[in-house]
Design a protein around this motif. Structure first.
Motif, PDB file in Angstrom:
ATOM      1  N   GLN A  40      40.868  49.273  38.276  1.00 13.76           N
ATOM      2  CA  GLN A  40      41.702  48.297  38.379  1.00 13.76           C
ATOM      3  C   GLN A  40      41.241  46.879  38.379  1.00 13.76           C
ATOM      4  N   LEU A  41      41.576  45.732  38.014  1.00 12.44           N
ATOM      5  CA  LEU A  41      40.904  44.591  37.861  1.00 12.44           C
ATOM      6  C   LEU A  41      42.041  43.473  38.402  1.00 12.44           C
ATOM      7  N   TRP A  42      41.436  42.742  39.093  1.00 14.73           N
ATOM      8  CA  TRP A  42      42.398  41.627  39.740  1.00 14.73           C
ATOM      9  C   TRP A  42      41.853  40.248  39.412  1.00 14.73           C
ATOM     10  N   LEU A  43      42.496  39.291  39.002  1.00 12.53           N
ATOM     11  CA  LEU A  43      41.996  37.968  38.492  1.00 12.53           C
ATOM     12  C   LEU A  43      42.675  36.851  39.371  1.00 12.53           C
ATOM     13  N   ALA A  44      41.787  35.931  39.942  1.00 14.86           N
ATOM     14  CA  ALA A  44      42.177  34.699  40.380  1.00 14.86           C
ATOM     15  C   ALA A  44      41.631  33.523  39.702  1.00 14.86           C
ATOM     16  N   VAL A  45      42.594  32.417  39.638  1.00  9.00           N
ATOM     17  CA  VAL A  45      42.082  31.355  38.747  1.00  9.00           C
ATOM     18  C   VAL A  45      42.226  29.808  39.842  1.00  9.00           C
ATOM     19  N   ALA A  46      41.242  29.354  40.104  1.00 11.49           N
ATOM     20  CA  ALA A  46      41.353  27.907  40.838  1.00 11.49           C
ATOM     21  C   ALA A  46      41.996  26.884  40.137  1.00 11.49           C
ATOM     22  N   SER A  47      42.322  25.789  40.310  1.00 14.01           N
ATOM     23  CA  SER A  47      43.067  24.750  39.612  1.00 14.01           C
ATOM     24  C   SER A  47      41.947  24.086  38.840  1.00 14.01           C
ATOM     25  N   PRO A  48      42.143  23.646  37.515  1.00 13.66           N
ATOM     26  CA  PRO A  48      41.408  23.305  36.619  1.00 13.66           C
ATOM     27  C   PRO A  48      40.842  21.804  37.034  1.00 13.66           C
ATOM     28  N   THR A  49      39.728  21.383  36.770  1.00 12.77           N
ATOM     29  CA  THR A  49      39.188  20.107  37.083  1.00 12.77           C
ATOM     30  C   THR A  49      38.511  19.234  35.721  1.00 12.77           C
ATOM     31  N   ASP A  50      38.596  18.040  35.824  1.00 18.88           N
ATOM     32  CA  ASP A  50      38.166  17.394  34.642  1.00 18.88           C
ATOM     33  C   ASP A  50      36.695  16.987  34.718  1.00 18.88           C
ATOM     34  N   ALA A  51      35.988  18.063  34.147  1.00 21.89           N
ATOM     35  CA  ALA A  51      34.292  17.785  34.200  1.00 21.89           C
ATOM     36  C   ALA A  51      33.820  16.714  33.288  1.00 21.89           C
ATOM     37  N   VAL A  62      37.065  31.157  37.859  1.00 27.37           N
ATOM     38  CA  VAL A  62      37.820  32.338  38.074  1.00 27.37           C
ATOM     39  C   VAL A  62      36.827  33.437  38.636  1.00 27.37           C
ATOM     40  N   ILE A  63      37.506  34.184  39.482  1.00 29.12           N
ATOM     41  CA  ILE A  63      37.069  35.108  40.606  1.00 29.12           C
ATOM     42  C   ILE A  63      37.755  36.733  39.930  1.00 29.12           C
ATOM     43  N   ILE A  64      36.975  37.396  39.796  1.00 30.33           N
ATOM     44  CA  ILE A  64      37.314  38.706  39.356  1.00 30.33           C
ATOM     45  C   ILE A  64      36.979  39.763  40.379  1.00 30.33           C
ATOM     46  N   TYR A  65      37.849  40.595  40.759  1.00 29.75           N
ATOM     47  CA  TYR A  65      37.432  41.742  41.627  1.00 29.75           C
ATOM     48  C   TYR A  65      37.873  42.986  41.046  1.00 29.75           C
ATOM     49  N   LEU A  66      36.818  44.043  40.891  1.00 25.84           N
ATOM     50  CA  LEU A  66      37.141  45.399  40.379  1.00 25.84           C
ATOM     51  C   LEU A  66      37.306  46.328  41.442  1.00 25.84           C
ATOM     52  N   PHE A  67      38.207  47.190  41.390  1.00 24.60           N
ATOM     53  CA  PHE A  67      38.693  48.379  42.241  1.00 24.60           C
ATOM     54  C   PHE A  67      38.329  49.577  41.617  1.00 24.60           C
ATOM     55  N   ASP A  69      39.785  53.644  41.930  1.00 19.69           N
ATOM     56  CA  ASP A  69      40.875  54.326  42.319  1.00 19.69           C
ATOM     57  C   ASP A  69      41.296  54.042  43.845  1.00 19.69           C
ATOM     58  N   ARG A  70      42.775  53.897  43.912  1.00 16.30           N
ATOM     59  CA  ARG A  70      43.127  53.531  45.636  1.00 16.30           C
ATOM     60  C   ARG A  70      42.642  54.744  46.389  1.00 16.30           C
ATOM     61  N   GLU A  71      42.829  55.854  45.838  1.00 13.98           N
ATOM     62  CA  GLU A  71      42.364  57.088  46.744  1.00 13.98           C
ATOM     63  C   GLU A  71      41.029  56.912  47.356  1.00 13.98           C
ATOM     64  N   VAL A  72      39.985  56.222  46.480  1.00 16.89           N
ATOM     65  CA  VAL A  72      38.860  56.150  46.769  1.00 16.89           C
ATOM     66  C   VAL A  72      38.600  55.111  47.690  1.00 16.89           C
ATOM     67  N   SER A  73      39.067  53.866  47.516  1.00 17.22           N
ATOM     68  CA  SER A  73      38.535  52.625  48.245  1.00 17.22           C
ATOM     69  C   SER A  73      39.526  51.687  48.133  1.00 17.22           C
ATOM     70  N   ALA A  74      40.195  50.766  48.944  1.00 18.39           N
ATOM     71  CA  ALA A  74      40.769  49.698  48.751  1.00 18.39           C
ATOM     72  C   ALA A  74      39.708  48.442  48.717  1.00 18.39           C
ATOM     73  N   ILE A  75      38.315  48.533  48.803  1.00 23.03           N
ATOM     74  CA  ILE A  75      37.499  47.726  48.878  1.00 23.03           C
ATOM     75  C   ILE A  75      37.058  47.272  47.403  1.00 23.03           C
ATOM     76  N   PRO A  76      36.872  46.114  46.823  1.00 31.14           N
ATOM     77  CA  PRO A  76      36.344  45.933  45.424  1.00 31.14           C
ATOM     78  C   PRO A  76      34.902  46.409  45.471  1.00 31.14           C
ATOM     79  N   VAL A  77      34.539  46.494  44.228  1.00 34.22           N
ATOM     80  CA  VAL A  77      32.897  47.111  43.741  1.00 34.22           C
ATOM     81  C   VAL A  77      32.716  46.218  42.725  1.00 34.22           C
TER      82      VAL A  77
END
Length: 164
Positions: A40-51, A62-67, A69-77
């Motif tokens: 599983q993959l979860w994506l979070a995006v911060a508010s854009p800025t004017d660089a 952007v922050i990505i968490y990889l998980f 199977d739920r049966e194995v662990s609820a902690i990202p890897v």
């Protein structure tokens, strides 16, 4: 008071050895991949800025968490692989794309509060930021280094662009 300052100045020059070899080395610890494949993959995006300071947002984290199977662990890897991002209009037209090699992904590894994650900064190319206001969709795909399996987030994240 003058004697205290003079004594302090003398001690500033006092040291044994060259100083280089005596300093502890603080290298970044090796961040190993998990033994469980991400499912599983979860994506979070911060508010854009004017660089580029043109009045339009063009860069966002952007922050990505990889998980596993739920049966194995609820902690990202962490896992070895590459990432591809596509930013699209609500109609599905691509605004911009970014690809990160497995080496770049390894450098993006972070120890975050929820657990291991990946942190990337995405910046729009050229003048893609100068546009009418739009809520764009950011999708991400993780490509596992060993198997080549593609893991896609269940849904896209929204990114507000354009306007002043």
């Amino acid at each position: 008071m003058l004697s205290v300052l003079a004594g302090g100045a003398l001690c500033m020059g006092c040291a044994s050895g060259s100083g280089v070899e005596d300093r502890p080395t603080h290298s970044r610890p090796v961040m190993k991949s998990a033994k469980h494949k991400p499912r599983q993959l979860w994506l979070a995006v911060a508010s854009p800025t004017d660089a580029n300071a043109n009045g339009y947002a063009d860069t966002f984290q952007v922050i990505i968490y990889l998980f596993p199977d739920r049966e194995v662990s609820a902690i990202p890897v962490w896992a070895e692989g590459s990432f591809e991002f596509v930013l699209s209009t609500p109609e599905g037209e691509a605004i911009d794309r970014w690809s990160f090699t497995p080496e770049a992904a390894e450098r993006a590894r972070q120890r975050l509060a929820p657990g291991p994650g990946f942190s990337f900064f995405l910046r729009l190319a050229g003048d893609q930021d100068v546009r009418d206001p739009v809520v764009a969709n950011l999708s991400v795909t993780f490509i596992h280094a060993e198997s080549g399996e593609r893991l896609v987030a269940d849904s896209a994240a929204s990114v507000r662009l354009g306007g002043r």
